[in-house]
Design a protein around this motif. Structure first.
Motif, short mmCIF file in Angstrom:
data_model
loop_
_atom_site.label_atom_id
_atom_site.label_comp_id
_atom_site.label_asym_id
_atom_site.label_seq_id
_atom_site.Cartn_x
_atom_site.Cartn_y
_atom_site.Cartn_z
N VAL A 85 8.06 -6.37 13.78
CA VAL A 85 8.82 -5.95 14.97
C VAL A 85 7.99 -4.92 15.71
O VAL A 85 7.01 -4.38 15.17
N PRO A 86 8.34 -4.57 16.95
CA PRO A 86 7.52 -3.62 17.71
C PRO A 86 7.49 -2.23 17.07
O PRO A 86 8.38 -1.85 16.30
N ARG A 362 24.09 -2.25 24.18
CA ARG A 362 24.32 -0.98 23.50
C ARG A 362 23.22 0.02 23.88
O ARG A 362 22.34 -0.28 24.69
N ASP A 363 23.29 1.22 23.29
CA ASP A 363 22.38 2.30 23.67
C ASP A 363 21.41 2.72 22.56
O ASP A 363 20.63 3.64 22.76
N ALA A 364 21.45 2.04 21.41
CA ALA A 364 20.62 2.48 20.30
C ALA A 364 19.14 2.16 20.52
O ALA A 364 18.27 2.90 20.05
N GLY A 431 27.12 -0.76 16.52
CA GLY A 431 26.27 0.42 16.51
C GLY A 431 24.93 0.23 17.19
O GLY A 431 24.13 1.17 17.26
N GLY A 432 24.65 -0.99 17.68
CA GLY A 432 23.43 -1.22 18.44
C GLY A 432 22.27 -1.80 17.67
O GLY A 432 21.18 -1.93 18.23
N THR A 448 16.66 -1.88 13.49
CA THR A 448 17.14 -0.64 14.07
C THR A 448 15.97 0.11 14.70
O THR A 448 14.80 -0.18 14.41
N ARG A 449 16.31 1.07 15.52
CA ARG A 449 15.28 1.94 16.08
C ARG A 449 14.99 3.05 15.08
O ARG A 449 15.91 3.60 14.48
N LYS A 450 13.72 3.37 14.88
CA LYS A 450 13.35 4.44 13.93
C LYS A 450 13.81 5.79 14.46
O LYS A 450 13.80 6.02 15.67
#
Length: 450
Positions: A85-86, A362-364, A431-432, A448-450
């Motif tokens: 993933v990026p 979403r905003d995550a 939760g995004g 998920t975003r780190k």
């Protein structure tokens, strides 16, 4: 007039820049022949923009009902393997041990519903606080290849609708239910199952209309549609829609629309060979689908695509593709449809097998992701050099696709003949996070975003 403070103005400017910079990652956009290249060019962040003018002429003389290449060998994941993933994102195994997990949908309360097509079950997954893995429940079972799932009405559902290969059923539902409270109620019966069996569902914001995707019974329909006179065709189209197929393809290669009780069912759009994934754009009644196109025109023709599904529109199958391009196997059969074919908004590498789509609302994730769409590409078997086997991000600006897409999740192919994963479903959690089902080895990944 009161002037906002500098800090507020800077925030507004920053947000405006982010809004304009959708998919504006580093690196060039692959166009022309480079955009059509195979899996070896794939990596998170790689972008493509395929235009109709990029396509070569179709291959001539291929049997319209035969594929041109072999299927990939599915192998177990290498020890510790995770998809790529990026930078700035993390991917984890959310749940595993399923048989052919396909469509994912998230209920308003955050519960995650999974169509486990290989066992005939609908699974409920629940995120646990402080845990990266899911709690698993069986919501419903004994279904014939379940696929599409919809909550009706969408905001406060009283029913869960499930589209199986041969029918649409519903179950009474209240927020938080982990098991169906009563047996399935059949809403639409006797859907034909020859060849394409994936039946996705979507629902309008007011809950008054449901949409059902029904793929074709063949690759091109050449053997299942006897000739009809122009007058017979005209009569057929008055009840089935412009460009609607007939014979064994009647009410196939379409998106249908029906009321919640199933009393009124009709074709909404036609000429969609296999719309395997439906998605309603958040905050609108704009219906989108991702389509698997025909297999016999060569390794680079014709692209799969993502299209806004408009009522009464005809998308070409089987006679045309990408506008007025006539399929050589049906040359001269329907000159009356020339100029009547609606072009899709986003073209995807041919034979990638696009299965599902989900908009990110979403905003995550970083702000530039909001409004874009994720699409799962299950992977090709109709070209010698593979495509697909990844999740892409479709770039949107002001709610409209730019035509570009970007690789988001890759790394499932070990080489041109072996894959350890095949993305099938995508969904965005409350939760995004992004969920991706892999039906090759029965796993759900969570990004998920780190």
């Amino acid at each position: 007039m009161q002037i906002p403070p500098l800090s507020t103005r800077l925030v507004h400017v920053s947000l405006a820049v982010l809004a304009l910079a959708a998919c504006a990652q580093t690196g060039e956009v692959h166009t022309g022949t480079a955009a059509l290249a195979d899996w070896r060019a794939d990596a998170p962040g790689v972008r493509r923009h395929i235009r109709p003018s990029d396509l070569p002429a179709p291959a001539m003389g291929n049997d319209p009902e035969k594929s041109i290449a072999s299927r990939v060998e599915v192998v177990p994941p290498p020890q510790g393997a995770l998809p790529k993933v990026p930078d700035g994102f993390a991917v984890q195994v959310f749940a595993t041990g399923f048989k052919q997990p396909r469509t994912l949908r998230v209920a308003p309360n955050g519960d995650i519903f999974l169509a486990e097509s290989g066992t005939g079950r609908v699974i409920l997954l629940r995120e646990s606080a402080g845990d990266t893995t899911a709690k698993v429940e069986v919501f419903a079972e004994n279904l014939e290849r379940p696929y599409g799932i919809a909550f009706v009405p969408p905001a406060d559902p009283r029913y869960v609708y499930v589209a199986t290969a041969n029918q649409v059923v519903r179950y009474p539902y209240r927020s938080g239910d982990v098991k169906a409270a009563s047996p399935a109620e059949v809403i639409i019966a006797n859907i034909p199952t020859k060849r394409h069996w994936t039946r996705d569902l979507a629902v309008s914001r007011d809950g008054q209309r449901l949409f059902l995707a029904v793929g074709s019974a063949s690759n091109l329909g050449v053997g299942g549609m006897p000739d009809m006179t122009p007058e017979q065709i005209r009569q057929h189209e008055t009840t089935h829609g412009r460009g609607a197929a007939w014979g064994e393809e009647e009410n196939r290669a379409v998106v249908r629309v029906f009321d919640p009780e199933g009393k009124s069912v009709r074709n909404y759009a036609t000429g969609l060979r296999n719309c395997s994934g439906l998605a309603m754009q958040p905050g609108t009644d704009n219906l989108w689908c991702v389509v698997n196109e025909r297999d016999h025109l060569g390794p680079l023709v014709t692209p799969d695509y993502m299209a806004r599904v408009q009522e009464g529109a005809f998308y070409g199958w089987p006679w045309y593709y990408l506008g007025d391009r006539e399929d050589p196997a049906l040359k001269g059969k329907r000159p009356d449809l020339k100029g009547q074919v609606r072009l899709p908004e986003v073209l995807i590498q041919a034979h990638s097998s696009a299965l599902s789509a989900a908009f990110y609302d979403r905003d995550a994730f970083p702000a530039e992701y909001r409004g874009d769409a994720f699409v799962a590409l299950h992977g090709s078997h109709s070209r010698p050099d593979r495509t697909g086997y990844k999740v892409i991000r479709v770039c949107m600006k002001d709610g409209q696709p730019t035509g570009e897409y970007e690789d988001f999740m890759t790394g499932f192919l070990l080489d041109n003949d072996r894959a350890w994963g095949r993305p099938a479903g995508v969904a965005v959690t409350r939760g995004g996070a992004l969920l991706v089902s892999d039906d090759a080895n029965g796993t759900i990944f969570r990004v998920t975003r780190k």
